[in-house]
Design a protein around this motif. Structure first.
Motif, mmCIF file in Angstrom:
data_model
loop_
_atom_site.group_PDB
_atom_site.id
_atom_site.type_symbol
_atom_site.label_atom_id
_atom_site.label_comp_id
_atom_site.label_asym_id
_atom_site.label_seq_id
_atom_site.Cartn_x
_atom_site.Cartn_y
_atom_site.Cartn_z
ATOM 1 N N UNK A 70 -48.668 24.314 6.495
ATOM 2 C CA UNK A 70 -48.092 23.015 6.851
ATOM 3 C C UNK A 70 -49.141 21.906 6.811
ATOM 4 N N UNK A 71 -50.388 22.246 7.120
ATOM 5 C CA UNK A 71 -51.466 21.251 7.059
ATOM 6 C C UNK A 71 -51.650 20.746 5.640
ATOM 7 N N UNK A 72 -51.495 21.641 4.669
ATOM 8 C CA UNK A 72 -51.611 21.231 3.262
ATOM 9 C C UNK A 72 -50.384 20.435 2.824
ATOM 10 N N UNK A 73 -49.228 20.779 3.361
ATOM 11 C CA UNK A 73 -47.990 20.101 2.985
ATOM 12 C C UNK A 73 -47.898 18.704 3.606
ATOM 13 N N UNK A 74 -48.455 18.562 4.820
ATOM 14 C CA UNK A 74 -48.368 17.285 5.543
ATOM 15 C C UNK A 74 -49.773 16.788 5.901
ATOM 16 N N UNK A 114 -40.424 31.380 22.753
ATOM 17 C CA UNK A 114 -40.085 30.073 22.177
ATOM 18 C C UNK A 114 -40.110 30.136 20.651
ATOM 19 N N UNK A 115 -41.029 30.935 20.109
ATOM 20 C CA UNK A 115 -41.200 31.009 18.656
ATOM 21 C C UNK A 115 -40.331 32.086 18.004
ATOM 22 N N UNK A 116 -39.714 32.929 18.832
ATOM 23 C CA UNK A 116 -38.832 33.948 18.269
ATOM 24 C C UNK A 116 -39.548 35.179 17.753
ATOM 25 N N UNK A 117 -40.799 35.366 18.159
ATOM 26 C CA UNK A 117 -41.511 36.585 17.777
ATOM 27 C C UNK A 117 -42.017 36.578 16.349
ATOM 28 N N UNK A 118 -42.328 37.768 15.850
ATOM 29 C CA UNK A 118 -42.970 37.918 14.551
ATOM 30 C C UNK A 118 -42.044 37.619 13.374
ATOM 31 N N UNK A 119 -40.771 37.382 13.645
ATOM 32 C CA UNK A 119 -39.844 37.017 12.567
ATOM 33 C C UNK A 119 -39.902 35.524 12.239
ATOM 34 N N UNK A 120 -40.762 34.783 12.927
ATOM 35 C CA UNK A 120 -40.859 33.336 12.719
ATOM 36 C C UNK A 120 -41.241 33.021 11.272
ATOM 37 N N UNK A 162 -41.819 24.458 10.718
ATOM 38 C CA UNK A 162 -41.804 23.105 10.162
ATOM 39 C C UNK A 162 -40.669 22.293 10.786
ATOM 40 N N UNK A 163 -39.489 22.917 10.916
ATOM 41 C CA UNK A 163 -38.336 22.218 11.492
ATOM 42 C C UNK A 163 -38.616 21.826 12.943
ATOM 43 N N UNK A 192 -44.102 15.784 11.829
ATOM 44 C CA UNK A 192 -44.039 15.803 10.362
ATOM 45 C C UNK A 192 -42.678 15.277 9.917
ATOM 46 N N UNK A 193 -42.636 14.806 8.674
ATOM 47 C CA UNK A 193 -41.368 14.337 8.094
ATOM 48 C C UNK A 193 -40.928 15.375 7.070
ATOM 49 N N UNK A 194 -40.057 16.263 7.500
ATOM 50 C CA UNK A 194 -39.658 17.384 6.662
ATOM 51 C C UNK A 194 -38.641 16.979 5.602
ATOM 52 N N UNK A 195 -38.611 17.744 4.512
ATOM 53 C CA UNK A 195 -37.586 17.548 3.495
ATOM 54 C C UNK A 195 -36.474 18.587 3.647
ATOM 55 N N UNK A 196 -36.550 19.395 4.706
ATOM 56 C CA UNK A 196 -35.498 20.367 4.981
ATOM 57 C C UNK A 196 -34.259 19.627 5.478
ATOM 58 N N UNK A 197 -33.102 20.036 5.006
ATOM 59 C CA UNK A 197 -31.868 19.334 5.357
ATOM 60 C C UNK A 197 -31.272 19.825 6.664
ATOM 61 N N UNK A 198 -31.540 21.070 7.032
ATOM 62 C CA UNK A 198 -31.047 21.583 8.303
ATOM 63 C C UNK A 198 -31.951 22.686 8.811
#
Length: 239
Positions: A135-139, A181-187, A193-194, A202-208
């Motif tokens: 995410x650091x590279x993306x944002x 809070x993170x939902x475990x290792x399935x994160x 990012x969401x 961050x300003x994500x491009x994810x729609x949902x």
């Protein structure tokens, strides 16, 4: 009688010798010189002002100054954008407790900071560090940091790890504490990012929310595997 203001070689000699007074400046020339000095003074004032100061003092200047004000506004805006471009981070950086105030509380105007408190040997902390590196590279406009928990907060309990704090201009805006809070290792990285986008970091491009997509697919799979009412009735008839 010869005009003392006349431009002649003889008058110039007499002026140098002090016999004739200095040549009088025409009134129009004096007014132009005064206007030039005034404009020079105004320009110097503009040069000393920031973009915010130009906005604040705009009403104090006349309509004749609007063009000069607008020019300096554009210059200040360009300077600000250049500064913003320098604020590209792009890496998940490690900080110590001594660097906390400088890197987090004094990160700078308009800067978002994502700080991960972690410990080595905790798998979920390792996973989140991997996600945050992506995410650091993306944002690159957001500052991503990590720090061993007890170096920032003495005796910080391991049960609260991983912990993510989100700051904007030094003020905490969100916190995510503990593995549940993170939902475990399935994160997934998209889920993280969401969550960060919801905090404003961050300003994500994810729609949902990707978590919702996963839950919808799971529920759809469960429903499709359940017997329909007709199938149930057929099974009852067999008995």
């Amino acid at each position: 009688m010869q005009d003392p203001n006349e431009d002649t070689e003889w008058n110039d000699i007499l002026r140098r010798k002090g016999i004739l007074p200095p040549k009088e400046t025409p009134k129009e020339d004096e007014e132009e010189e005064e206007l030039a000095l005034k404009q020079q003074s105004i320009v110097k004032t503009y040069e000393d002002m920031s973009l915010d100061e130009l906005d604040e003092n705009e009403d104090e200047f006349g309509e004749d100054d609007e063009a000069a004000i607008e020019m300096y506004k554009q210059q200040r805006l360009a300077q600000w954008k250049a500064t913003q471009l320098k604020n590209k981070f792009g890496e998940l950086d490690e900080i110590s407790g001594q660097e906390y105030i400088k890197e987090v509380n004094k990160a700078g105007e308009g800067i978002w900071v994502v700080l991960h408190l972690y410990k080595q040997g905790i798998p979920l902390c390792t996973l989140i560090n991997q996600h945050l590196s992506q995410l650091a590279r993306k944002f690159p406009q957001t500052k991503f940091l990590r720090s061993i928990s007890t170096t920032c907060i003495p005796n910080y309990p391991d049960r609260n790890l991983p912990t993510i704090f989100v700051y904007h201009e030094g003020e905490m805006k969100a916190q995510f504490i503990g593995p549940l809070v993170f939902g475990g290792m399935n994160l997934k990285v998209e889920e993280l990012e969401w969550r960060l986008s919801e905090s404003g970091a961050v300003k994500t491009d994810l729609e949902e929310n990707p978590k919702k997509q996963i839950e919808d697919k799971l529920m759809s799979s469960i429903r499709s595997s359940l017997p329909t009412r007709k199938d149930s009735e057929s099974e009852d008839e067999d008995y």
